[in-house]
Scaffold this motif. Structure first.
Motif, PDB file in Angstrom:
ATOM      1  N   ALA B  64      -9.117  -3.913   7.330  1.00  0.00           N
ATOM      2  CA  ALA B  64      -8.391  -2.708   7.094  1.00  0.00           C
ATOM      3  C   ALA B  64      -7.357  -3.136   5.753  1.00  0.00           C
ATOM      4  N   LEU B  67      -9.210  -3.575   2.627  1.00  0.00           N
ATOM      5  CA  LEU B  67      -9.577  -2.333   2.013  1.00  0.00           C
ATOM      6  C   LEU B  67      -8.478  -1.450   1.335  1.00  0.00           C
ATOM      7  N   GLN B  68      -7.252  -1.611   1.912  1.00  0.00           N
ATOM      8  CA  GLN B  68      -6.029  -0.984   1.456  1.00  0.00           C
ATOM      9  C   GLN B  68      -5.690  -1.789   0.233  1.00  0.00           C
ATOM     10  N   LYS B  70      -7.705  -3.284  -1.833  1.00  0.00           N
ATOM     11  CA  LYS B  70      -8.849  -3.074  -2.880  1.00  0.00           C
ATOM     12  C   LYS B  70      -8.561  -1.658  -3.617  1.00  0.00           C
ATOM     13  N   ALA B  71      -8.018  -0.709  -2.886  1.00  0.00           N
ATOM     14  CA  ALA B  71      -7.845   0.481  -3.426  1.00  0.00           C
ATOM     15  C   ALA B  71      -7.178   0.266  -4.952  1.00  0.00           C
ATOM     16  N   LEU B  74      -9.478   0.680  -8.001  1.00  0.00           N
ATOM     17  CA  LEU B  74      -9.934   1.738  -8.677  1.00  0.00           C
ATOM     18  C   LEU B  74      -8.405   2.476  -9.284  1.00  0.00           C
ATOM     19  N   LEU B  75      -7.473   2.220  -8.784  1.00  0.00           N
ATOM     20  CA  LEU B  75      -6.389   3.096  -9.367  1.00  0.00           C
ATOM     21  C   LEU B  75      -5.088   2.148  -9.432  1.00  0.00           C
ATOM     22  N   SER B  77      -1.941   1.520  -9.430  1.00  0.00           N
ATOM     23  CA  SER B  77      -0.755   1.470  -8.907  1.00  0.00           C
ATOM     24  C   SER B  77      -1.124   2.017  -7.480  1.00  0.00           C
ATOM     25  N   ALA B  78      -2.381   1.833  -7.042  1.00  0.00           N
ATOM     26  CA  ALA B  78      -2.634   2.444  -5.899  1.00  0.00           C
ATOM     27  C   ALA B  78      -2.607   1.526  -4.716  1.00  0.00           C
ATOM     28  N   GLY B  79      -2.548   0.378  -4.734  1.00  0.00           N
ATOM     29  CA  GLY B  79      -2.728  -0.913  -3.874  1.00  0.00           C
ATOM     30  C   GLY B  79      -1.624  -0.892  -2.760  1.00  0.00           C
ATOM     31  N   ARG B  80      -1.854  -1.116  -1.615  1.00  0.00           N
ATOM     32  CA  ARG B  80      -0.871  -1.188  -0.502  1.00  0.00           C
ATOM     33  C   ARG B  80      -0.328  -2.673  -0.841  1.00  0.00           C
ATOM     34  N   LYS B  83       5.035  -2.890  -2.274  1.00  0.00           N
ATOM     35  CA  LYS B  83       6.320  -2.665  -1.662  1.00  0.00           C
ATOM     36  C   LYS B  83       6.787  -3.501  -0.828  1.00  0.00           C
TER      37      LYS B  83
END
Lengths: 268, 268
Positions: B64, B67-68, B70-71, B74-75, B77-80, B83
């Motif tokens: 999990a 996966l977060q 890997k986001a 696609l985008l 600045s989207a990755g977890r 921060k």
């Protein structure tokens, strides 16, 4: 439903147990929406990738569903999407031998595995619901947003597909009322048999009250003076009226669609 | 923290904003525990696979988290895990170019990315906390259990690692108090500077009240008669005392460990 699915053979199915499951699911729906509302709309998460590709949210939901069913590779009974109320949004992406499930609960007619209104739930969630409870804006937390959307979708879908049990329990209670309409494929009569306006009004008022209770800002200071156990709507993390609208316009109608679809093939 | 991370250059960091974030995070911690408590312990999810393999939960959390992150493929600045308060439990499994983040918020000293108490959180959660708020038993929903455990772990970890901002804001407020202890690597003095017993007592009472408010069974019937906005503890979905214990024994001490670890290298 755990109460029914946990038993091995000829499990009992009572209206009281199904209602308890529906009521408990309301809390989870409210919690999920409150958590998603921490972030603004974040429209970039829903924009198809360049070249007509998938949006971040679609990518995330597909992958997260695949992961949840992959869990059964480690522990045979661990996979999701083996219970009739856990319906994937992208079943075609799941390992085929995992879906439909082998250990199908015997409480429902096998047609239950074919009943899904997830396409309607997907459209409703992104096109109608999301703008009602998130504020305009972009905070850049797209992966987190996608995970929170997935949680909302999953709990709303589970709540609605518990309708399969509602239909079964109502059918067993009065097969003589339902069978003629099923044989005649008479959707309107079935819908009438399944509709109880007074109950629906109660559900709407209850979810609204839950949103008011769970969405309030709890502080130590207000405990002594307050005479009510709910906050002002303006201070709530999600407008309680959105919850009653969600149930009125979408959750309860889609649940009845699930019930009708299930019943129409109940005698096959 | 979104308030700080959302800004591009030299963002302001106020104690009030950090406190608001901590207070809001309490609600999420309570929600996550209430949701996990829907299921019994489900010990099979924690048993290492045959041949010394990973447990289902460990498998799930690793996948999990991957996966977060890997986001962000696609985008951008989207990755977890970009921060400082989003700290993965298995950083070694994440695509290396995604962690640490490129767009690091400038509000903290770069050492923030190295501070993690997730190993302690992991042990605390499974060995100490879980038995306190789940009942003995096994309902077979292991994949769902793993997902709910992941949600609990993630929110507790985020809550604790917001301590990085707490430390920064306190340091900026009184560098003359902290610098000598930092230079002397004097952990005890730092811990004393960071400890406010009266505030900690308030936090414990507030999370307990939140558990009582959010964990109650809301019905339409009780609204007219009830004089209090909280339910009896026995009817709560998670014992409110467990929340105050969680904060007292683990969340607040581990937060201070994060603060001390950050401060010790704040002048590097």
């Amino acid at each position: 439903m755990d109460a029914a699915a946990g038993q091995q053979q000829e499990p009992q199915l009572s209206l009281a147990a199904v209602r308890d499951a529906l009521v408990r699911e309301e809390d989870s729906v409210v919690f999920a929406l409150i958590e998603r509302a921490r972030h603004p709309r974040n429209a970039s998460a829903y924009t198809p990738a360049a070249g007509g590709g998938r949006s971040l949210v679609e990518f995330f939901v597909r992958e997260a569903e695949a992961l949840q069913s992959k869990a059964s590779l480690l522990l045979p009974s661990a996979g999701r999407y083996q219970k009739p109320e856990d319906v994937p949004f992208f079943p075609q992406d799941l390992p085929s031998h995992l879906f439909p499930a082998k250990s199908y609960p015997k409480v429902l007619h096998p047609v239950a595995s074919l009943v899904s209104v997830n396409d309607a739930i997907w459209k409703m969630y992104f096109n109608e619901l999301l703008p009602l409870f998130t504020v305009d804006g972009d905070d850049g937390n797209y992966a987190e947003t996608a995970a929170l959307d997935f949680a909302c979708l999953q709990v709303i879908s589970r709540r609605i597909h518990i309708g399969k049990y509602v239909a079964e329990v109502k059918f067993r209670d009065a097969p003589q009322d339902y069978s003629p309409a099923i044989q005649a494929k008479d959707k309107d009569t079935l819908m009438n048999l399944l509709t109880f306006k007074a109950v629906e009004e109660k559900v709407k008022r209850r979810v609204e009250k839950k949103a008011r209770t769970f969405g309030q800002n709890v502080t130590l200071e207000d405990s002594a003076n307050k005479q009510e156990n709910v906050a002002e709507d303006s201070g709530c993390k999600v407008d309680p009226k959105v919850l009653s609208k969600l149930y009125d316009q979408w959750v309860m109608p889609l649940t009845k669609d699930v019930e009708v679809e299930y019943l129409l093939r109940r005698l096959d």
